[in-house]
Design a protein around this motif. Structure first.
Motif, mmCIF file in Angstrom:
data_model
loop_
_atom_site.group_PDB
_atom_site.id
_atom_site.type_symbol
_atom_site.label_atom_id
_atom_site.label_comp_id
_atom_site.label_asym_id
_atom_site.label_seq_id
_atom_site.Cartn_x
_atom_site.Cartn_y
_atom_site.Cartn_z
ATOM 1 N N SER A 131 0.863 -1.185 0.000
ATOM 2 C CA SER A 131 0.000 0.000 0.000
ATOM 3 C C SER A 131 0.901 1.238 0.000
ATOM 4 O O SER A 131 2.020 1.212 0.508
ATOM 5 N N ILE A 132 0.405 2.285 -0.590
ATOM 6 C CA ILE A 132 1.173 3.521 -0.679
ATOM 7 C C ILE A 132 0.611 4.511 0.338
ATOM 8 O O ILE A 132 -0.576 4.825 0.310
ATOM 9 N N PRO A 133 1.443 5.004 1.251
ATOM 10 C CA PRO A 133 0.971 5.963 2.274
ATOM 11 C C PRO A 133 0.843 7.369 1.665
ATOM 12 O O PRO A 133 1.710 8.222 1.844
ATOM 13 N N TRP A 134 -0.245 7.601 0.932
ATOM 14 C CA TRP A 134 -0.409 8.848 0.192
ATOM 15 C C TRP A 134 -0.382 10.076 1.095
ATOM 16 O O TRP A 134 0.179 11.104 0.736
ATOM 17 N N THR A 135 -0.966 9.990 2.285
ATOM 18 C CA THR A 135 -0.963 11.134 3.196
ATOM 19 C C THR A 135 0.463 11.515 3.564
ATOM 20 O O THR A 135 0.838 12.689 3.526
ATOM 21 N N ARG A 136 1.265 10.527 3.902
ATOM 22 C CA ARG A 136 2.662 10.780 4.254
ATOM 23 C C ARG A 136 3.438 11.318 3.048
ATOM 24 O O ARG A 136 4.275 12.204 3.193
ATOM 25 N N MET A 137 3.144 10.804 1.868
ATOM 26 C CA MET A 137 3.814 11.278 0.659
ATOM 27 C C MET A 137 3.508 12.756 0.421
ATOM 28 O O MET A 137 4.392 13.529 0.056
ATOM 29 N N LYS A 138 2.257 13.141 0.634
ATOM 30 C CA LYS A 138 1.870 14.550 0.462
ATOM 31 C C LYS A 138 2.579 15.431 1.489
ATOM 32 O O LYS A 138 2.986 16.543 1.178
ATOM 33 N N GLN A 139 2.714 14.927 2.717
ATOM 34 C CA GLN A 139 3.422 15.690 3.745
ATOM 35 C C GLN A 139 4.882 15.894 3.362
ATOM 36 O O GLN A 139 5.440 16.972 3.547
#
Length: 147
Positions: A131-139
């Motif tokens: 799974s890709i941690p999109w929230t963390r990537m945006k941060q």
């Protein structure tokens, strides 16, 4: 693939990367400047004396980009390599259009092939799709938005 189209593609790149196997079965890659041999319907490649690639399956990659890694352009050839006295011959078996080489279908085909390859590799190893941690990537992309 017809020689004229291949010649057009090859001439739009400064060089190529030939990859094959050495005698121990390990991959070996070397930059080269393939030349089309019209009579033999092959690519002639002059390999440095210290590069030992055994005859057999091989690949040829042509790619380019600017200094910031934008404007990527690429294609690959699958085939076989044979050696003659002072030259190697690459017999093209398959043309694989890469990014910005086959019009709009090029990047789409590349993406589909990459997804399929990843799915097969994960299934072979019995692993779930990560799974890709999109929230963390945006941060990470813009920390000021998440203060």
């Amino acid at each position: 693939m017809e020689n004229n189209k291949l010649k057009e593609y090859l001439h739009s790149f400064r060089d190529a990367v030939l990859t094959g196997l050495n005698a121990q079965g390990y991959p070996v890659s070397v930059r080269c400047q393939p030349e089309i041999d019209e009579t033999e319907h092959t690519l002639q490649i002059h390999l440095p004396a210290d590069i030992q690639i055994v005859p057999g399956p091989a690949g040829l990659l042509c790619h380019s980009h600017d200094e910031k890694l934008w404007h990527l352009k690429s294609f690959a050839l699958q085939g076989t390599l044979e050696h003659q006295e002072d030259i190697s011959l690459f017999h093209v078996q398959r043309f694989l259009p890469g990014i910005n080489m086959a019009g709009a279908p090029g990047p789409i085909t590349t993406l589909i092939r990459a997804r399929r390859t990843m799915k097969q590799a994960l299934q072979k190893r019995g692993l779930p799709q990560p799974s890709i941690p999109w929230t963390r990537m945006k941060q990470l992309a813009d920390p000021s938005e998440h203060l």
